[in-house]
Design a protein around this motif. Structure first.
Motif, PDB file in Angstrom:
ATOM      1  N   PHE A 187     -27.119  -6.249 -18.319  1.00  0.00           N
ATOM      2  CA  PHE A 187     -26.206  -5.723 -19.343  1.00  0.00           C
ATOM      3  C   PHE A 187     -26.975  -4.894 -20.363  1.00  0.00           C
ATOM      4  O   PHE A 187     -26.554  -3.784 -20.740  1.00  0.00           O
ATOM      5  N   LEU A 188     -28.092  -5.443 -20.858  1.00  0.00           N
ATOM      6  CA  LEU A 188     -28.863  -4.784 -21.913  1.00  0.00           C
ATOM      7  C   LEU A 188     -29.476  -3.483 -21.408  1.00  0.00           C
ATOM      8  O   LEU A 188     -29.503  -2.476 -22.127  1.00  0.00           O
ATOM      9  N   ILE A 235     -24.130  -8.769  -8.270  1.00  0.00           N
ATOM     10  CA  ILE A 235     -23.039  -7.822  -8.016  1.00  0.00           C
ATOM     11  C   ILE A 235     -21.931  -8.032  -9.047  1.00  0.00           C
ATOM     12  O   ILE A 235     -21.368  -7.061  -9.581  1.00  0.00           O
ATOM     13  N   GLU A 236     -21.630  -9.281  -9.358  1.00  0.00           N
ATOM     14  CA  GLU A 236     -20.608  -9.578 -10.367  1.00  0.00           C
ATOM     15  C   GLU A 236     -20.964  -8.937 -11.706  1.00  0.00           C
ATOM     16  O   GLU A 236     -20.119  -8.296 -12.355  1.00  0.00           O
ATOM     17  N   ILE A 237     -22.213  -9.097 -12.136  1.00  0.00           N
ATOM     18  CA  ILE A 237     -22.644  -8.518 -13.412  1.00  0.00           C
ATOM     19  C   ILE A 237     -22.612  -7.002 -13.354  1.00  0.00           C
ATOM     20  O   ILE A 237     -22.137  -6.330 -14.287  1.00  0.00           O
ATOM     21  N   VAL A 249     -25.878   2.356 -11.153  1.00  0.00           N
ATOM     22  CA  VAL A 249     -25.356   0.987 -11.089  1.00  0.00           C
ATOM     23  C   VAL A 249     -24.709   0.738  -9.729  1.00  0.00           C
ATOM     24  O   VAL A 249     -24.881  -0.326  -9.114  1.00  0.00           O
ATOM     25  N   GLU A 250     -23.957   1.713  -9.239  1.00  0.00           N
ATOM     26  CA  GLU A 250     -23.318   1.580  -7.926  1.00  0.00           C
ATOM     27  C   GLU A 250     -24.356   1.416  -6.818  1.00  0.00           C
ATOM     28  O   GLU A 250     -24.135   0.664  -5.853  1.00  0.00           O
ATOM     29  N   LYS A 305     -17.863 -12.048 -20.002  1.00  0.00           N
ATOM     30  CA  LYS A 305     -18.019 -13.393 -19.464  1.00  0.00           C
ATOM     31  C   LYS A 305     -18.173 -13.314 -17.952  1.00  0.00           C
ATOM     32  O   LYS A 305     -17.396 -12.660 -17.264  1.00  0.00           O
ATOM     33  N   VAL A 306     -19.199 -13.975 -17.428  1.00  0.00           N
ATOM     34  CA  VAL A 306     -19.457 -13.992 -15.986  1.00  0.00           C
ATOM     35  C   VAL A 306     -19.744 -15.420 -15.553  1.00  0.00           C
ATOM     36  O   VAL A 306     -20.229 -16.248 -16.338  1.00  0.00           O
TER      37      VAL A 306
END
Length: 353
Positions: A197-198, A240-242, A267-268, A187-188
């Motif tokens: 995400f995918l 950034i949250e995701i 990702v970082e 949840k975001v």
């Protein structure tokens, strides 16, 4: 439209206030050259307040499963769609995009041969500010193993290339066995860019087959959330949250193989890039320009350079100048764009030059 057993594909269409586009998206899924009783279409409406509900109920209620829900964002819509699905392969389609007629048959043929759990395919760009015609036009395909004339393999060991090949929602397909490990998505609060995400979590559980031909079209338009919000401070904070949620999910294991650590590093780097963009907003324009040039001078691939320069131009010029420059560029240098009256649904799938 009832899906036979076994159901081979679930088409998940997420939409929010795209009444002007939703019919074309649904029609493109209905017009596939694939047996209609072998796939289902699920439309998840994330709380539209325009004419979307009326259009779907009047024209498509007997052809699609329509789910109307409270507006909670794209990730929430993906979660609800996956809950409703039963297909072996899960295909995602944004409500303002459309597919070409051979998409499902092409995917099924490649899946049967290689049994790989994740797929990307290229997308034609409609009304894009970019000077290239497709999403993956500049991607370094020579870096990947070639499976067929048109398909390439992106394994976890090459996670550093993820965002050289990652395509938007409408070009992503996951096998159910992979999707079950990913869903439900975290949840975001940010309501866009759930395709991250995918892309990242999918690669953690399966290689991606990258199909070089465009099997759909990605629409760039001023009303699109992707253009209006993604290139803003709010958008960067949300991305950034995701990405932090994705990183947290990837770190769940006690022992991380080297390839997975490479994915986490990728990702970082995306997080660091968004943080850099946010920092530029606090600088005078001339300093932001200098910092942008210095950053670009360190890019190692043409694709990455071109991808990031769009972010910098949007930030330095502002929305109005950026979009006006796009309009001038398009009028001077580009042929007329594909439209709903002149697209591959009617004329057959277009090939790359």
């Amino acid at each position: 439209m009832a899906c036979a057993s076994p159901c081979l594909f679930s088409v998940l269409i997420d939409t929010y206030n795209y009444s002007q586009f939703i019919s074309e998206a649904i029609e493109s899924a209905l017009q596939q050259d694939f047996p209609q009783d072998s796939y289902e279409i699920i439309v998840v409406d994330d709380g539209s307040t325009d004419d979307t509900p009326q259009i779907i109920r009047e024209k498509y209620s007997h052809l699609v499963k329509y789910v109307y829900k409270t507006n909670e964002g794209q990730a929430s819509a993906f979660n609800r769609g996956f809950e409703e699905s039963k297909g072996e392969l899960i295909c995602f389609l944004d409500g303002d995009d459309f597919w070409h007629p051979t998409k499902l048959s092409t995917l099924w043929k490649i899946y049967k041969e290689f049994k790989i759990g994740c797929f990307y395919h290229d997308l034609l760009l409609v009304d894009s500010p970019a000077p290239w015609r497709t999403v993956l036009r500049l991607s370094p395909f020579s870096s990947l193993e070639q499976l067929t004339q048109d398909a390439y393999l992106l394994p976890l060991s090459k996670a550093d290339l993820l965002f050289s090949f990652a395509v938007p929602t409408s070009g992503i397909t996951l096998h159910r066995s992979v999707a079950q490990k990913i869903f439900p998505l975290a949840k975001v609060s940010y309501k866009l860019n759930a395709d991250f995400f995918l892309q990242a979590l999918g690669l953690a559980f399966s290689p991606f087959v990258v199909i070089r031909s465009p099997l759909g079209s990605y629409r760039c338009h001023p009303q699109g959330w992707g253009l209006s919000l993604s290139f803003t401070q709010e958008g960067y904070k949300g991305q950034i949250e995701i990405a932090e949620k994705v990183k947290s999910a990837l770190l769940q294991g006690e022992e991380l193989p080297a390839a997975l650590r490479c994915l986490i590093q990728t990702v970082e780097e995306e997080i660091a890039f968004r943080q850099f963009l946010l920092e530029l907003y606090s600088l005078p324009k001339w300093r932001a320009f200098c910092q942008s040039c210095l950053y670009l001078s360190k890019e190692k691939t043409l694709f990455s350079f071109c991808r990031k320069i769009v972010y910098f131009l949007r930030l330095l010029l502002g929305d109005s100048l950026f979009l006006e420059g796009h309009k001038i560029y398009k009028n001077w240098f580009c042929p007329p764009s594909s439209s709903s009256r002149d697209n591959p649904l009617e004329k057959g799938q277009k090939k790359l030059d």
